[in-house]
Design a protein around this motif. Structure first.
Motif, PDB file in Angstrom:
ATOM      1  N   VAL A  41      19.600 -40.029  -6.820  1.00 34.97           N
ATOM      2  CA  VAL A  41      18.765 -39.165  -5.979  1.00 34.97           C
ATOM      3  C   VAL A  41      18.915 -39.552  -4.517  1.00 34.97           C
ATOM      4  O   VAL A  41      18.989 -38.683  -3.645  1.00 34.97           O
ATOM      5  CB  VAL A  41      17.282 -39.228  -6.435  1.00 34.97           C
ATOM      6  CG1 VAL A  41      16.370 -38.545  -5.439  1.00 34.97           C
ATOM      7  CG2 VAL A  41      17.142 -38.599  -7.814  1.00 34.97           C
ATOM      8  N   VAL A  59      13.251 -35.325  -6.281  1.00 45.05           N
ATOM      9  CA  VAL A  59      13.692 -34.068  -6.886  1.00 45.05           C
ATOM     10  C   VAL A  59      12.746 -33.815  -8.047  1.00 45.05           C
ATOM     11  O   VAL A  59      12.592 -34.665  -8.926  1.00 45.05           O
ATOM     12  CB  VAL A  59      15.143 -34.133  -7.394  1.00 45.05           C
ATOM     13  CG1 VAL A  59      15.530 -32.818  -8.059  1.00 45.05           C
ATOM     14  CG2 VAL A  59      16.105 -34.485  -6.271  1.00 45.05           C
ATOM     15  N   LEU A  69      14.075 -30.107  -4.109  1.00 43.42           N
ATOM     16  CA  LEU A  69      14.381 -31.318  -3.356  1.00 43.42           C
ATOM     17  C   LEU A  69      13.404 -31.414  -2.197  1.00 43.42           C
ATOM     18  O   LEU A  69      13.243 -30.459  -1.432  1.00 43.42           O
ATOM     19  CB  LEU A  69      15.804 -31.290  -2.810  1.00 43.42           C
ATOM     20  CG  LEU A  69      16.915 -31.660  -3.794  1.00 43.42           C
ATOM     21  CD1 LEU A  69      17.084 -30.622  -4.872  1.00 43.42           C
ATOM     22  CD2 LEU A  69      18.208 -31.902  -3.063  1.00 43.42           C
ATOM     23  N   ILE A  78      15.489 -26.486  -1.435  1.00 43.68           N
ATOM     24  CA  ILE A  78      15.206 -27.634  -0.577  1.00 43.68           C
ATOM     25  C   ILE A  78      13.943 -27.308   0.207  1.00 43.68           C
ATOM     26  O   ILE A  78      13.915 -26.321   0.954  1.00 43.68           O
ATOM     27  CB  ILE A  78      16.382 -27.938   0.362  1.00 43.68           C
ATOM     28  CG1 ILE A  78      17.644 -28.213  -0.469  1.00 43.68           C
ATOM     29  CG2 ILE A  78      16.042 -29.120   1.278  1.00 43.68           C
ATOM     30  CD1 ILE A  78      18.909 -28.294   0.337  1.00 43.68           C
TER      31      ILE A  78
END
Length: 106
Positions: free
Chosen positions: A99, A68, A61, A33
């Motif tokens: 998503v 993504v 992400l 992330i």
């Protein structure tokens, strides 16, 4: 190197760990992330590191962009946007998630 999430498929069991407790089994999918402090070169370096280690797919992400990005060795990156479903049919048959849900949407 420590991923935010990693997926090890049943075909890779049993999971192997070093005597210090570090994971030695290479996950098929790694999730990172992106934080506000991550630069693009840092992200690219992480992706390369995971793929070079044998990870098959790296998902990045990006909360700011709500995307993504799927990275695979020797393939162009695939970007999934908020209106798309995130899939990985070769490794996770039948898996699909919007998503937008990954970023707190409905």
């Amino acid at each position: 190197m420590g991923a935010d999430a990693a997926f090890i498929l049943a075909r890779s069991f049993p999971i192997r760990e070093s005597k210090e407790g570090y994971l030695e089994t290479i996950p098929e999918i790694v999730v990172e992330i992106r934080s506000k402090n991550d630069t693009q070169p840092e992200i690219a370096s992480k992706v390369t590191e995971y793929l070079d280690a044998g990870t098959l797919v790296v998902w990045i992400l990006d909360p700011d962009e709500q995307t993504v990005t799927a990275h695979r060795l020797d393939q162009p990156a695939q970007i999934f946007r908020s209106g798309d479903n995130l899939t990985c049919s070769d490794l996770l048959p039948g898996f699909a998630t919007p998503v937008v849900r990954l970023f707190g949407g409905v």
